[in-house]
Motif scaffolding. Structure first.
Motif, PDB file in Angstrom:
ATOM      1  N   ALA A   1       0.831  -1.207   0.000  1.00 19.39           N
ATOM      2  CA  ALA A   1       0.000   0.000   0.000  1.00 19.39           C
ATOM      3  C   ALA A   1       0.863   1.255   0.000  1.00 19.39           C
ATOM      4  N   ILE A   2       1.937   1.236   0.747  1.00 23.21           N
ATOM      5  CA  ILE A   2       2.831   2.400   0.773  1.00 23.21           C
ATOM      6  C   ILE A   2       3.313   2.703  -0.639  1.00 23.21           C
ATOM      7  N   VAL A   3       3.713   1.687  -1.362  1.00 31.22           N
ATOM      8  CA  VAL A   3       4.206   1.875  -2.730  1.00 31.22           C
ATOM      9  C   VAL A   3       3.088   2.368  -3.643  1.00 31.22           C
ATOM     10  N   GLU A   4       1.951   1.699  -3.613  1.00 28.53           N
ATOM     11  CA  GLU A   4       0.848   2.070  -4.512  1.00 28.53           C
ATOM     12  C   GLU A   4       0.317   3.466  -4.213  1.00 28.53           C
ATOM     13  N   PHE A   5       0.069   3.769  -2.942  1.00 19.82           N
ATOM     14  CA  PHE A   5      -0.431   5.095  -2.578  1.00 19.82           C
ATOM     15  C   PHE A   5       0.606   6.174  -2.872  1.00 19.82           C
ATOM     16  N   ALA A   6       1.878   5.872  -2.669  1.00 18.26           N
ATOM     17  CA  ALA A   6       2.939   6.841  -2.963  1.00 18.26           C
ATOM     18  C   ALA A   6       2.899   7.250  -4.420  1.00 18.26           C
ATOM     19  N   ARG A   7       2.642   6.300  -5.283  1.00 15.06           N
ATOM     20  CA  ARG A   7       2.705   6.547  -6.718  1.00 15.06           C
ATOM     21  C   ARG A   7       1.410   7.100  -7.303  1.00 15.06           C
ATOM     22  N   SER A   8       0.259   6.773  -6.690  1.00 11.28           N
ATOM     23  CA  SER A   8      -1.012   7.178  -7.289  1.00 11.28           C
ATOM     24  C   SER A   8      -1.930   7.963  -6.365  1.00 11.28           C
ATOM     25  N   GLY A   9      -1.529   8.169  -5.118  1.00 10.61           N
ATOM     26  CA  GLY A   9      -2.372   8.899  -4.184  1.00 10.61           C
ATOM     27  C   GLY A   9      -3.513   8.044  -3.663  1.00 10.61           C
ATOM     28  N   TYR A  10      -4.247   8.604  -2.719  1.00 10.93           N
ATOM     29  CA  TYR A  10      -5.358   7.859  -2.122  1.00 10.93           C
ATOM     30  C   TYR A  10      -6.454   7.605  -3.148  1.00 10.93           C
ATOM     31  N   ALA A  11      -6.916   8.647  -3.806  1.00 11.57           N
ATOM     32  CA  ALA A  11      -8.025   8.504  -4.754  1.00 11.57           C
ATOM     33  C   ALA A  11      -7.622   7.680  -5.975  1.00 11.57           C
ATOM     34  N   GLY A  12      -6.390   7.787  -6.401  1.00 10.14           N
ATOM     35  CA  GLY A  12      -5.954   7.123  -7.615  1.00 10.14           C
ATOM     36  C   GLY A  12      -5.501   5.686  -7.448  1.00 10.14           C
ATOM     37  N   THR A  13      -5.478   5.199  -6.221  1.00 12.57           N
ATOM     38  CA  THR A  13      -5.029   3.830  -5.969  1.00 12.57           C
ATOM     39  C   THR A  13      -6.232   2.928  -5.745  1.00 12.57           C
TER      40      THR A  13
ATOM     41  N   ALA B   1      -8.883   2.059   5.773  1.00 11.57           N
ATOM     42  CA  ALA B   1      -8.137   1.372   6.841  1.00 11.57           C
ATOM     43  C   ALA B   1      -6.737   0.989   6.371  1.00 11.57           C
ATOM     44  N   ILE B   2      -6.623   0.615   5.108  1.00  2.88           N
ATOM     45  CA  ILE B   2      -5.299   0.285   4.565  1.00  2.88           C
ATOM     46  C   ILE B   2      -4.430   1.533   4.541  1.00  2.88           C
ATOM     47  N   PHE B   3      -4.992   2.646   4.071  1.00  2.00           N
ATOM     48  CA  PHE B   3      -4.229   3.895   4.009  1.00  2.00           C
ATOM     49  C   PHE B   3      -3.801   4.337   5.406  1.00  2.00           C
ATOM     50  N   LEU B   4      -4.706   4.254   6.363  1.00  2.00           N
ATOM     51  CA  LEU B   4      -4.366   4.649   7.737  1.00  2.00           C
ATOM     52  C   LEU B   4      -3.270   3.757   8.317  1.00  2.00           C
ATOM     53  N   ALA B   5      -3.315   2.469   8.025  1.00  2.00           N
ATOM     54  CA  ALA B   5      -2.259   1.562   8.505  1.00  2.00           C
ATOM     55  C   ALA B   5      -0.915   1.934   7.884  1.00  2.00           C
ATOM     56  N   ALA B   6      -0.932   2.283   6.606  1.00  2.00           N
ATOM     57  CA  ALA B   6       0.307   2.702   5.933  1.00  2.00           C
ATOM     58  C   ALA B   6       0.802   4.027   6.511  1.00  2.00           C
ATOM     59  N   ALA B   7      -0.108   4.954   6.772  1.00  2.13           N
ATOM     60  CA  ALA B   7       0.273   6.252   7.353  1.00  2.13           C
ATOM     61  C   ALA B   7       0.884   6.048   8.735  1.00  2.13           C
TER      62      ALA B   7
ATOM     63  N   ALA C   1      -8.991  13.904  10.288  1.00  2.00           N
ATOM     64  CA  ALA C   1      -8.608  13.989  11.704  1.00  2.00           C
ATOM     65  C   ALA C   1      -7.731  12.807  12.106  1.00  2.00           C
ATOM     66  N   GLU C   2      -8.036  11.618  11.591  1.00  2.00           N
ATOM     67  CA  GLU C   2      -7.209  10.447  11.908  1.00  2.00           C
ATOM     68  C   GLU C   2      -5.797  10.605  11.347  1.00  2.00           C
ATOM     69  N   LEU C   3      -5.688  11.123  10.135  1.00  2.00           N
ATOM     70  CA  LEU C   3      -4.371  11.355   9.542  1.00  2.00           C
ATOM     71  C   LEU C   3      -3.603  12.434  10.303  1.00  2.00           C
ATOM     72  N   ARG C   4      -4.301  13.485  10.699  1.00  2.00           N
ATOM     73  CA  ARG C   4      -3.636  14.534  11.484  1.00  2.00           C
ATOM     74  C   ARG C   4      -3.130  13.989  12.813  1.00  2.00           C
ATOM     75  N   GLU C   5      -3.899  13.113  13.436  1.00  2.00           N
ATOM     76  CA  GLU C   5      -3.497  12.549  14.717  1.00  2.00           C
ATOM     77  C   GLU C   5      -2.231  11.708  14.580  1.00  2.00           C
ATOM     78  N   VAL C   6      -2.136  10.946  13.502  1.00  2.00           N
ATOM     79  CA  VAL C   6      -0.926  10.146  13.249  1.00  2.00           C
ATOM     80  C   VAL C   6       0.289  11.074  13.170  1.00  2.00           C
ATOM     81  N   TRP C   7       0.166  12.165  12.423  1.00  2.00           N
ATOM     82  CA  TRP C   7       1.272  13.121  12.271  1.00  2.00           C
ATOM     83  C   TRP C   7       1.535  13.842  13.592  1.00  2.00           C
ATOM     84  N   ALA C   8       0.470  14.181  14.328  1.00  2.00           N
ATOM     85  CA  ALA C   8       0.629  14.912  15.595  1.00  2.00           C
ATOM     86  C   ALA C   8       1.432  14.102  16.615  1.00  2.00           C
ATOM     87  N   GLU C   9       1.334  12.784  16.558  1.00  2.00           N
ATOM     88  CA  GLU C   9       2.124  11.946  17.465  1.00  2.00           C
ATOM     89  C   GLU C   9       3.618  12.103  17.191  1.00  2.00           C
TER      90      GLU C   9
END
Length: 191
Positions: A14-26, A51-57, A121-129
């Motif tokens: 998922a990290i590879v796919e999302f990195a290359r195509s973004g959330y919407a494009g994957t 859930a996959i994107f959040l796990a990768a984040a 908000a979930e993504l912001r929380e991951v970064w805020a940690e």
């Protein structure tokens, strides 16, 4: 392979796919293909693409946070800033992880704009940690934390845009640490 090992494979893919195509494009089909599993099996491991994107984040951010914690343990704020700055470039050596980080920021902005503030908000929380650890290790000084994180983001942008080492955008960094790019980013740009 156990379900946990498959989950790990999905996160890496998922990290590879999302990195290359973004959330919407994957598509989840692309992730499943990269892992070598069926989509139905993928959805037994994760309830949905979100859930996959959040796990990768979480994985990408946790790896940075863990490395920062490891290298700055027991140090003064000055020593911690130097130690974390020195290891950050090695954490960006994997271009897919760097680009995934950038996609994470975009995904949060798009989620807010498209009416999914919970995902943002979930993504912001991951970064805020990550921010919290840096803030604590730098003596809980707001300006110092902002400066450190800003330098990291500037490095991210330069690398994501693919500026070559001899480009003028690296000049300020190289003034602070002339060996930064020649040493593969060792020593950080520090501020």
């Amino acid at each position: 392979m156990s379900a946990e090992e498959r989950r790990e494979s999905v996160v890496r893919a998922a990290i590879v796919e999302f990195a290359r195509s973004g959330y919407a494009g994957t598509s989840t089909a692309a992730i499943a293909r990269r892992v070598g599993v069926s989509q139905p099996y993928l959805f037994r491991l994760f309830p949905d693409k979100r859930a996959i994107f959040l796990a990768a984040a979480r994985r990408c951010t946790d790896e940075i946070r863990a490395r920062f914690a490891e290298v700055s343990e027991g140090m003064t704020p000055d020593e911690a800033a130097d130690a974390m700055g020195e290891v950050y470039p090695e954490l960006l050596a994997d271009r897919d992880r760097l680009l995934f980080q950038m996609q994470m920021y975009v995904a949060a902005a798009v989620a807010d704009a498209s009416g999914d503030p919970g995902f943002a908000a979930e993504l912001r929380e991951v970064w805020a940690e990550l921010w919290d650890l840096v803030h604590f290790r730098l003596g809980a000084e707001d300006a110092r934390t902002d400066d450190f994180m800003a330098m990291g983001m500037l490095i991210n942008v330069r690398l994501a845009l693919g500026f070559p080492p001899d480009h003028r955008v690296w000049a300020g960094c190289l003034e602070r640490n002339p060996d930064f790019l020649r040493a593969g980013g060792k020593g950080g740009c520090g501020g």
